[in-house]
Design an enzyme around this catalytic site. Structure first.
Site, short mmCIF file in Angstrom:
data_model
loop_
_atom_site.label_atom_id
_atom_site.label_comp_id
_atom_site.label_asym_id
_atom_site.label_seq_id
_atom_site.Cartn_x
_atom_site.Cartn_y
_atom_site.Cartn_z
CE LYS A 128 7.89 -34.92 3.61
NZ LYS A 128 6.57 -35.54 3.68
CG ASN A 149 14.47 -27.07 4.71
OD1 ASN A 149 15.65 -26.74 4.57
ND2 ASN A 149 13.83 -27.77 3.80
N GLY A 204 4.79 -38.96 10.21
CA GLY A 204 3.81 -37.91 9.92
C GLY A 204 2.70 -38.55 9.10
CE LYS A 234 29.77 -27.92 18.58
NZ LYS A 234 29.27 -27.15 19.74
CB SER A 288 2.44 -25.10 3.59
OG SER A 288 2.19 -25.88 4.72
#
Lengths: 314, 314
Positions: A51, A304, A177, A270, A76
């Site tokens: 983003k 995230n 999305g 990983k 959000s």
């Protein structure tokens, strides 16, 4: 219309401010999937997601006068952080409208990047109304998380870096999305590497894009019950036509398949990825014969994840 | 005595079989720590840890006749997997003695790599006895997880890659368990880059190496109560003298500091590391003035973490 030149200038605009993220691959996952997969690691991007690309490009397109008044968005998720950080590095004030029930960790991330958080009721109507109010009162420029040409062009730059570095990719998959990433990716392939097929991947539980391609109009989701929290939004009137024209198909996957693919990437590579970006790998694993022996690129959209629970129980 | 030539030939031996792992850094962590830190990512190494280096080098040192009889080790950790995979890629049979209470996920990893798991009672005496029995019965060559020259030389190659790629590093930190990684690292710096200081980091709860340096003899741990499960072992009679001669000091950290540093790396760098390799970063954060403005290398030793609980609760 987003032109070839728009994509080139987007890439030029953002290059000084974003990472050219590494491309990883795993021989174990290749052997499991029966194809070669190259992962473009936007989880390593600044603020942890692709983003950042769209946010930087959109802010760079503003006039000096517009920049002085700041930017506003409602989100959000990762776009909130992207606008906050993007604005900061470009010396612009950022107002981020966030629902009052947004997790504190997300609000803090925006604050850490120097954004001003403006609370609103947790409905899409309230969000939009509050963003419009900030636009009017502060004169701030509105940045849309996905349904905006400059944002879409910015998101397309990840694919450009991917097929520049890895030759002869046949298929690129991205999650879907609001459609910013996949429409930017599809345009990048269309203009610069038209032999590459672009395929979207979406959770069965929020299959609005899949249904939209069938019905020919923008469909909405009745529920948003998916672990892939970045993919709950519906398409926009700018992203949808691009997807209709340039995306080959959209594949659906179950929640269990998303979790399996996510765990596979964490355990074997990983690296930490969000549930949303495990969706394309889940689609490859589900459709083995379609991808057999192909050379594939997957854009890992972000990393995230709230790890609090994991570390609290350690 | 491990010579300069031993290290050079170790690096040549292993290069075709291991990854030259990436070196990452995080501007956020740099600003928090007040220094520049370069992380050598052995969590991305084959089988997920630096142990692959020592295992390959040790097996490569065997004669053809020895290789035909196979290799044996006792370990429930990363060295078990390293020997299993290293033996597999070199076409050698591997017997891995593991305590009967070792986690199933660890046994399965060894089996996946083609190793033969031999159960024993969960005591160090039983482990050693069983390994000796396999040595005798099968004629297999015993590979020690850390107290063996070829293993130490192999582990030292990670540091060679680190200071070759990143110029002017002033300090390299590694965790300290049995001492294989730190003694190999210290010898590599001694021979090839003697201006680099090598510092060890150890959990307070298993501070045997710290106490050994003070007392001048190998100390043991009364308890093994640390999250850093790779560091519970004590030094060996080969690793200890190397550490005495070439390691500047060993710093201690608390369990809370280890968890904080581990979470920091997961969250900010989006990579999965074991608790053991968060220990050096914890030591840097605890001793801010010692490392102020220095250029530092940290060897992230591995990334094999049991994620089952996290994904079960997702």
């Amino acid at each position: 219309m987003i032109s070839k030149q728009d994509l080139l200038s987007a890439h030029k605009n953002i290059t000084p401010y974003v990472h050219n993220t590494p491309i990883l691959h795993s021989s174990y996952i290749d052997s499991l999937a029966g194809c070669q997969i190259y992962f473009k690691c936007e989880n390593f991007q600044k603020m942890g997601a692709f983003k950042m690309r769209g946010a930087i490009n959109a802010i760079k397109h503003l006039t000096d006068e517009e920049r002085q008044k700041g930017v506003v968005t409602h989100s959000s998720g990762n776009f909130a952080q992207a606008v906050a950080l993007g604005a900061k590095v470009l010396g612009v004030k950022a107002y981020i409208v966030m629902p009052s029930n947004a997790p504190k960790v997300k609000k803090n991330a925006v604050l850490d990047y120097g954004g001003e958080v403006i609370d609103c009721e947790p409905t899409i109507t309230a969000r939009e109304a509050m963003a419009a109010k900030v636009q009017q009162e502060k004169g701030a420029a509105f940045l849309h998380p996905y349904n905006q040409n400059e944002v879409i062009a910015g998101q397309g730059t990840a694919a450009i870096e991917l097929f520049k570095e890895i030759e002869d990719i046949e298929i690129i998959l991205t999650p879907v999305g609001g459609g910013g990433l996949i429409s930017g990716t599809a345009l990048a392939c269309h203009y610069f590497s038209p032999n590459i097929q672009v395929i979207g991947a979406e959770p069965e539980n929020v299959d609005d894009a899949y249904r939209s391609l069938i019905s020919g109009k923008i469909e909405i989701n009745e529920t948003t019950d998916t672990i892939a929290d970045g993919l709950r939004t519906t398409l926009g009137d700018i992203t949808f036509p691009i997807i209709q024209e340039h995306v080959k198909e959209i594949l659906l996957v179950s929640e269990a398949e998303i979790k399996f693919a996510m765990k596979l990437i964490w355990e074997r590579m990983k690296i930490i990825i969000e549930p949303s970006c495990a969706v394309p790998l889940a689609a490859v694993l589900r459709n083995e014969s379609k991808f057999k022996n192909k050379k594939i690129g997957i854009i890992l959209s972000g990393g995230n994840v709230d790890l609090t629970k994991f570390f609290d129980n350690l």
